[in-house]
Every structure is written in structure tokens, then in C-alpha cells.
Design an enzyme around this catalytic site. Structure first.
Site, PDB file in Angstrom:
ATOM      1  N   GLU A 101     109.165  21.522  95.317  1.00  0.00           N
ATOM      2  CA  GLU A 101     108.788  20.154  94.946  1.00  0.00           C
ATOM      3  C   GLU A 101     107.411  20.146  94.286  1.00  0.00           C
ATOM      4  OE1 GLU A 101     109.364  17.348  94.076  1.00  0.00           O
ATOM      5  OE2 GLU A 101     109.357  15.840  95.663  1.00  0.00           O
ATOM      6  N   ASP A 102     107.142  19.130  93.466  1.00  0.00           N
ATOM      7  CA  ASP A 102     105.829  19.050  92.826  1.00  0.00           C
ATOM      8  C   ASP A 102     104.746  18.630  93.815  1.00  0.00           C
ATOM      9  OD1 ASP A 102     106.781  16.408  93.023  1.00  0.00           O
ATOM     10  OD2 ASP A 102     106.355  15.874  90.944  1.00  0.00           O
ATOM     11  N   ASP A 105     103.664  13.339  98.861  1.00  0.00           N
ATOM     12  CA  ASP A 105     102.718  12.224  98.861  1.00  0.00           C
ATOM     13  C   ASP A 105     102.975  11.380 100.121  1.00  0.00           C
ATOM     14  OD1 ASP A 105     100.705  10.586  97.637  1.00  0.00           O
ATOM     15  OD2 ASP A 105     102.244   9.303  96.780  1.00  0.00           O
ATOM     16  N   PHE A 154      95.132  10.576  91.712  1.00  0.00           N
ATOM     17  CA  PHE A 154      96.376  10.770  90.963  1.00  0.00           C
ATOM     18  C   PHE A 154      96.191  11.943  90.001  1.00  0.00           C
ATOM     19  CE2 PHE A 154      99.701  10.177  87.902  1.00  0.00           C
ATOM     20  CZ  PHE A 154     100.770   9.799  88.697  1.00  0.00           C
ATOM     21  N   ARG A 167     103.492  16.067  81.350  1.00  0.00           N
ATOM     22  CA  ARG A 167     104.066  17.161  82.141  1.00  0.00           C
ATOM     23  C   ARG A 167     103.764  18.510  81.489  1.00  0.00           C
ATOM     24  NH1 ARG A 167     107.679  14.815  85.830  1.00  0.00           N
ATOM     25  NH2 ARG A 167     108.809  12.988  85.114  1.00  0.00           N
TER      26      ARG A 167
HETATM   27  P1  IMP Z   1     106.643  10.907  98.029  1.00  0.00           P
HETATM   28  O1  IMP Z   1     105.762   9.672  98.067  1.00  0.00           O
HETATM   29  O2  IMP Z   1     106.144  11.968  98.956  1.00  0.00           O
HETATM   30  O3  IMP Z   1     108.070  10.531  98.290  1.00  0.00           O
HETATM   31  O4  IMP Z   1     106.515  11.511  96.571  1.00  0.00           O
HETATM   32  C1  IMP Z   1     107.304  11.016  95.558  1.00  0.00           C
HETATM   33  C2  IMP Z   1     106.935  11.496  94.195  1.00  0.00           C
HETATM   34  O5  IMP Z   1     105.819  10.751  93.724  1.00  0.00           O
HETATM   35  C3  IMP Z   1     106.520  12.924  93.973  1.00  0.00           C
HETATM   36  O6  IMP Z   1     107.588  13.838  93.968  1.00  0.00           O
HETATM   37  C4  IMP Z   1     105.913  12.786  92.596  1.00  0.00           C
HETATM   38  O7  IMP Z   1     106.922  12.812  91.612  1.00  0.00           O
HETATM   39  C5  IMP Z   1     105.261  11.430  92.640  1.00  0.00           C
HETATM   40  N1  IMP Z   1     103.795  11.548  92.825  1.00  0.00           N
HETATM   41  C6  IMP Z   1     103.067  11.342  93.926  1.00  0.00           C
HETATM   42  N2  IMP Z   1     101.751  11.549  93.709  1.00  0.00           N
HETATM   43  C7  IMP Z   1     101.659  11.927  92.403  1.00  0.00           C
HETATM   44  C8  IMP Z   1     100.551  12.317  91.550  1.00  0.00           C
HETATM   45  O8  IMP Z   1      99.361  12.374  91.924  1.00  0.00           O
HETATM   46  N3  IMP Z   1     100.879  12.618  90.268  1.00  0.00           N
HETATM   47  C9  IMP Z   1     102.148  12.581  89.777  1.00  0.00           C
HETATM   48  N4  IMP Z   1     103.206  12.238  90.550  1.00  0.00           N
HETATM   49  C10 IMP Z   1     102.959  11.918  91.836  1.00  0.00           C
HETATM   50 MG    MG Z   2     108.953  14.396  92.463  1.00  0.00          MG
END
Ligand code: IMP
Ligand code: MG
Length: 181
Positions: A101-102, A105, A154, A167
Site C-alpha cells: 500500500e502507499d 492514514d 500531505f 504520481r
Molecule cells: P486511509 O485513510 O488509511 O484509509 O488511507 C486512504 C488513502 O488515502 C491512502 O491509500 C492514500 O491513497 C490516501 N492518502 C492519505 N494520505 C495521503 C497523502 O498524504 N498523500 C496522498 N494520498 C494520501
Molecule cells: Mg491508496
């Protein structure tokens, strides 16, 4: 003429730092999964760059698959509602699954993904994330392999987008305030 990096306030994690860490993670994963049937899952789209680099540092006969989910919410705040957009194409029963995963968050995306995969009776399910933002966590979930732990800024680049752009930046960057207006 505008250039890609015109929107960058500063480089947060350089391509050199990323490359070194990805090689280190790949070596660790290679050791941990030796002798096991490993399926490496790329979470689209944010993880594609990280995934392609990491994959080439895993010295094992692995198979790969892709998965996509979106979490809905307004702007940068997630509602916690996660919808699967593209499921795996492989049967993971009895296999070791490593989700790539990237960023973790709020944690909703990985929580839902891990729970869903676990219900299919794999041998194991673990998470490898490029970035971890523990201060933003809304639900209990931990990554097993984390390249970098970051604050709540961010970030964009190396696969991470802002409004589907950036990206393709080779570094992980903080964008200028003006980009968000
Ligand atoms: P979650 O909130 O853990 O479910 O994360 C959901 C998605 O939010 C991640 O997979 C990213 O695609 C996106 N995301 C969260 N923080 C960032 C950031 O700092 N930059 C770019 N995408 C983000
Ligand atoms: Mg993602």
C-alpha cells in the site's frame, strides 16, 4: 512553460532515500518469506511505483495481483466507508498474502482490506506500506513492514497523488499551499 516540480515546496523524502529503504525492505521480506508461497498484492493506484521497485528486490518466486478500493469522504477527510473497486483475480486460500500500500492514514482502507482477505482463509495476511501516518489513525491497524513513518503533512509523488496528479514525481514531496486553492 510549467514543469512538474514547480508545485513542490520541498522534497520530504528523496529518491535516493527511498531506493535505499526499498532495497532494505525487499531483503527483509525475502528472508521472512523464504520457502513460502507468497502473493504480493499491489493496491491501485497509489502503490504502483513502490510496488514495482519493491518487487524487484524480492529474491523469491512470487506471484502478483492487484486490488483497488476507495474510501469516500469530503476532501481530505475520509468517512470510513470503503468500497472495493477491483477485487483480486487470484484465489488466496492457503497462500501468504503481502498487501503493498502507499500509505496508512486513517487506517480504514487497510482494516477493510485485511478483514476481507482474511475471510478467504489465506495462510497469512500482512501489510507493507511505503508511508505510515500513525497520528492520523482512526481505527486500529498496524503495518508489518513500513518504509517511512511521517507526520500529518500531505505528501505527493512516488505514486502518491493530489487530485490524481504528481504520481510521476520520483521523490516524495510537500506541495505548495497554492496548489490546494
Ligand atoms: P486511509 O485513510 O488509511 O484509509 O488511507 C486512504 C488513502 O488515502 C491512502 O491509500 C492514500 O491513497 C490516501 N492518502 C492519505 N494520505 C495521503 C497523502 O498524504 N498523500 C496522498 N494520498 C494520501
Ligand atoms: Mg491508496
Amino acid at each position: 512553460m510549467s514543469n512538474l516540480y514547480d508545485v513542490v515546496e520541498r522534497v520530504a523524502i528523496s529518491r535516493e532515500e527511498i531506493a535505499a529503504k526499498v532495497a532494505e525492505l525487499g531483503a527483509k521480506i525475502t528472508g521472512d518469506y523464504r520457502g513460502k508461497e507468497l502473493i504480493l498484492v499491489c493496491v491501485l493506484k497509489g502503490a504502483v511505483v513502490f510496488f514495482s521497485d519493491l518487487l524487484r528486490h524480492i529474491d523469491l518466486p512470487v506471484t502478483v495481483d492487484t486490488f483497488a478500493a476507495s474510501s469516500y469522504g469530503n476532501g481530505s477527510e475520509t468517512s470510513g466507508e470503503v468500497v472495493v473497486e477491483k477485487d483480486l483475480s487470484m484465489d488466496i486460500r492457503g497462500k501468504h498474502v503481502l498487501i503493498v500500500e502507499d500509505i496508512i492514514d486513517s487506517g480504514y482502507t487497510m482494516r477493510k482490506t485485511v478483514d476481507m482477505f482474511s475471510s478467504r482463509n489465506p495462510a497469512s495476511v500482512k501489510i507493507c506500506a511505503l508511508l505510515d501516518k500513525p497520528s492520523r489513525r482512526k481505527i486500529d491497524i498496524k503495518g508489518d513492514y513500513i518504509a517511512f513513518t511521517v507526520g500529518n503533512e500531505f505528501l505527493a509523488g512516488y505514486g502518491l497523488d493530489y487530485a490524481q496528479l504528481y504520481r510521476n514525481m520520483p521523490d516524495i514531496c510537500v506541495l505548495k499551499e497554492s496548489v490546494y486553492r
